[in-house]
Enzyme design. Structure first.
Site, PDB file in Angstrom:
ATOM      1  N   HIS A  27       0.816  -1.218   0.000  1.00 35.41           N
ATOM      2  CA  HIS A  27       0.000   0.000   0.000  1.00 35.41           C
ATOM      3  C   HIS A  27       0.845   1.261   0.000  1.00 35.41           C
ATOM      4  O   HIS A  27       1.965   1.269   0.510  1.00 35.41           O
ATOM      5  CB  HIS A  27      -0.898   0.030   1.244  1.00 35.41           C
ATOM      6  N   GLU A  51      -6.194  -0.794  -6.267  1.00 32.29           N
ATOM      7  CA  GLU A  51      -7.210   0.081  -5.677  1.00 32.29           C
ATOM      8  C   GLU A  51      -6.823   1.533  -5.912  1.00 32.29           C
ATOM      9  O   GLU A  51      -5.637   1.900  -5.831  1.00 32.29           O
ATOM     10  CB  GLU A  51      -7.349  -0.156  -4.163  1.00 32.29           C
TER      11      GLU A  51
END
Length: 322
Positions: free
Chosen positions: A38, A107
């Site tokens: 991330h 994402e």
């Protein structure tokens, strides 16, 4: 027997802590480990987002037997697929063959930071398919020149190749990604125990290949504290991936989950220290046909107590009952 894994959750712990956690997970007897990749936490309360690949390199040196895998890396926006191929090949060498490359279409939360926009899901899957092709050619030792719909590669070669290339896992959430994973992947990755995902994977070439699931849990001897922590840090997960792939940052996830209640979270995430409840939460994955299930212990500062409990009680019970 279903293999039980441990998740290095980069959104909730710093880099040194993550390495110490996976060392303890190896000692506790987990069968494998995975790491999230991330650029941002889901919620500000989680508070972390170190660079996963640096953590992986350190983990490869600090551990000796536990397999390592990205869960998952997006090879299409923040990272060019040729760069992913180099990173993954290096990790396979550093870990002496213990690394698997988990890939997904990404994402918005993480990928928007490079300013490339966020196209529709079908475009993201087209990009993923093209990226996998580039990575596989580089893993095969080819000098790659590629001018495709989404990527250009000029004279790219891996100068340090492992004896065996890393297996490639592909994350699935619907029919198109299942088709892609079955056709191109060495294993399937999912975060929901939906039998139709495994069926779609099998129908397109995935039969007999590993399928890896993931489940958040929140161990604490104080069940109320566990519920509160799960709500504070993991309520975002209830939105499902069709929603979670689209929101751009922690503020958006905070707003989207403003009305999510602790009782909503506890329906989806086992909380407390009832071993039987944790086993029952894992069981749908085993019954659906997942061969591996990675657990996420919620709360970066609550890993050691979870790992000790897992070694003494949870892992033996999972292995006996699943």
């Amino acid at each position: 027997m279903v293999r039980i894994g441990y998740t290095m959750m980069t959104e909730q712990a710093g880099p040194r802590e993550l390495v110490s956690h996976v060392v303890a997970a190896e000692r506790a007897g987990f069968d494998f480990s995975v790491i999230s990749d991330h650029s941002s936490p889901w919620l500000e309360a989680q508070g972390h987002a170190p660079y996963a690949w640096s953590v992986l390199g350190a983990a490869a040196q600090a551990t000796s037997t536990i397999p390592l895998m990205t869960y998952v890396t997006c090879p299409t926006f923040r990272y060019h697929p040729a760069v992913i191929a180099q990173k993954a090949a290096t990790m396979q060498i550093l870990s002496q063959g213990r690394f698997r490359l988990g890939l997904g279409s990404g994402e918005n939360l993480n990928e928007h930071i490079v300013g490339g926009g966020w196209p529709a899901a079908h475009v993201r899957l087209e990009m993923l398919e093209e990226a996998v092709g580039i990575i596989e050619r580089m893993f095969a030792g080819q000098v790659v020149n590629h001018h495709g719909s989404h990527f250009d590669v000029e004279n790219a070669r891996l100068w340090d190749l492992p004896e065996e290339p890393p297996s490639i896992g592909i994350a699935v959430s619907g029919p198109r990604s299942c088709e892609l994973a079955g056709r191109l992947g060495d294993l399937m990755i999912a975060t929901e125990p939906k039998p139709e995902l495994l069926q779609g994977f099998d129908e397109h070439g995935g039969a007999g290949k590993p399928r890896v699931g993931q489940l958040p849990v929140c161990y604490d001897t104080d069940r109320g504290a566990a519920i509160a922590r799960a709500h504070e840090q993991f309520r975002w997960s209830l939105g499902g991936w069709r929603v979670n792939a689209e929101l751009p940052g922690p503020a958006a996830f905070d707003q989207a989950t403003a009305h999510t209640r602790p009782e909503d979270v506890v329906e989806a995430i086992p909380c407390g220290n009832d071993v039987d409840a944790f086993v029952e939460a894992v069981r749908p994955y085993a019954e659906a046909g997942f061969t591996e299930i990675a657990l996420i212990q919620i709360g970066g500062s609550h890993q050691q107590s979870f790992l000790e409990w897992a070694e003494a009680e949870l892992l033996p019970s999972l292995r006996h009952n699943l």
